[in-house]
Design an enzyme around this catalytic site. Structure first.
Site, PDB file in Angstrom:
ATOM      1  N   ASN A 210      -3.988  -4.678  14.089  1.00  0.00           N
ATOM      2  CA  ASN A 210      -3.806  -3.263  14.428  1.00  0.00           C
ATOM      3  C   ASN A 210      -4.979  -2.661  15.191  1.00  0.00           C
ATOM      4  O   ASN A 210      -5.110  -1.444  15.273  1.00  0.00           O
ATOM      5  CB  ASN A 210      -3.528  -2.434  13.172  1.00  0.00           C
ATOM      6  CG  ASN A 210      -4.689  -2.419  12.195  1.00  0.00           C
ATOM      7  OD1 ASN A 210      -5.716  -3.070  12.409  1.00  0.00           O
ATOM      8  ND2 ASN A 210      -4.542  -1.677  11.110  1.00  0.00           N
TER       9      ASN A 210
ATOM     10  N   HIS B 147       0.654 -15.105   1.766  1.00  0.00           N
ATOM     11  CA  HIS B 147      -0.562 -14.789   2.521  1.00  0.00           C
ATOM     12  C   HIS B 147      -0.303 -14.129   3.872  1.00  0.00           C
ATOM     13  O   HIS B 147      -1.213 -14.045   4.705  1.00  0.00           O
ATOM     14  CB  HIS B 147      -1.433 -16.038   2.712  1.00  0.00           C
ATOM     15  CG  HIS B 147      -1.869 -16.673   1.433  1.00  0.00           C
ATOM     16  ND1 HIS B 147      -2.898 -16.176   0.661  1.00  0.00           N
ATOM     17  CD2 HIS B 147      -1.386 -17.761   0.765  1.00  0.00           C
ATOM     18  CE1 HIS B 147      -3.047 -16.931  -0.420  1.00  0.00           C
ATOM     19  NE2 HIS B 147      -2.134 -17.893  -0.388  1.00  0.00           N
TER      20      HIS B 147
ATOM     21  N   ARG C 268       0.815  -1.219   0.000  1.00  0.00           N
ATOM     22  CA  ARG C 268       0.000   0.000   0.000  1.00  0.00           C
ATOM     23  C   ARG C 268       0.847   1.267   0.000  1.00  0.00           C
ATOM     24  O   ARG C 268       2.048   1.258   0.215  1.00  0.00           O
ATOM     25  CB  ARG C 268      -0.927  -0.021   1.215  1.00  0.00           C
ATOM     26  CG  ARG C 268      -1.988  -1.123   1.206  1.00  0.00           C
ATOM     27  CD  ARG C 268      -3.150  -0.754   0.301  1.00  0.00           C
ATOM     28  NE  ARG C 268      -3.714   0.532   0.669  1.00  0.00           N
ATOM     29  CZ  ARG C 268      -4.605   0.705   1.654  1.00  0.00           C
ATOM     30  NH1 ARG C 268      -5.034  -0.327   2.363  1.00  0.00           N
ATOM     31  NH2 ARG C 268      -5.076   1.914   1.932  1.00  0.00           N
TER      32      ARG C 268
END
Length: 207
Positions: free
Chosen positions: A80, A57, A25
């Site tokens: 998170n 994965h 990202r």
């Protein structure tokens, strides 16, 4: 590799490889000579050091920070959110700005076994080893070997990843059977103290 999704706002170090279907990202930073396996996910702003291996994965959610030489096994999850919800108490859908993410920190040389889960916020110490399938809910000391659900320390490992053995006649000292490197326990000084209060340090040179 073809089929990988790497944001133009991400930084991928020289010599690193990102395999098919992996996603890196925006704002993520990978050091040199990393390997990101098939279908792995690296969240926005995640920091990863040099020569790390993230297997297929693996899911590394922001704001995780990984040091150099970290191994992340297949299907490992670094969470998170300590109290995840899809909706607010009134039923309204939560948006990205409706919660404060907390991250997992993995120090240099540590290894996370296949399908282990690190529940943020936790720190995995230098050269520590998290067993396959373990669920880490508390900090792991440097060189600690943890197993189970929830994870608990059952021993120590050296830089080679091999379980250390006690040195005969030297209380609190440990030796790597592969390299001969020695380590010494520090911290708690009485038997009643929590094992979590004990840490390990390298003896250089061997004393």
């Amino acid at each position: 590799m073809p089929g990988a999704q790497v944001s133009e706002e991400a930084v991928v170090g020289d010599g690193s490889t990102v395999w098919e279907l992996a996603q890196v990202r925006e704002g993520a930073r990978l050091g040199a000579e990393c390997v990101v396996g098939r279908s792995a996910y690296i969240g926005a702003g995640v920091r990863i050091g040099a020569r790390c291996k993230l297997q297929n994965h693996a899911l590394v959610y922001e704001p995780a920070v990984l040091g150099d030489g970290v191994f992340v096994g297949p299907a490992v999850v670094l969470t998170n959110d300590r109290a995840p919800r899809a909706v607010e108490p009134d039923g309204a859908l939560k948006r990205a700005g409706d919660w404060d993410p907390v991250g997992v920190t993995v120090a240099d040389g540590a290894s996370l076994g296949a399908r282990s889960v690190c529940v943020a916020p936790v720190r995995i110490g230098r050269w520590a080893m998290v067993a396959a399938g373990a669920v880490v809910t508390a900090d792991v000391p440097d060189f600690g070997l943890v197993v189970g659900v929830p994870a608990r320390r059952v021993g120590w490992v050296g830089r080679s990843g091999v379980r250390l053995r006690p040195v005969p006649g030297r209380a609190g000292e440990w030796e790597c059977p592969r390299t001969g490197e020695r380590y010494r326990e520090e911290g708690a000084s009485d038997a009643a103290a929590s094992p979590d209060a004990v840490t390990l340090r390298e003896m250089t040179p061997v004393e």
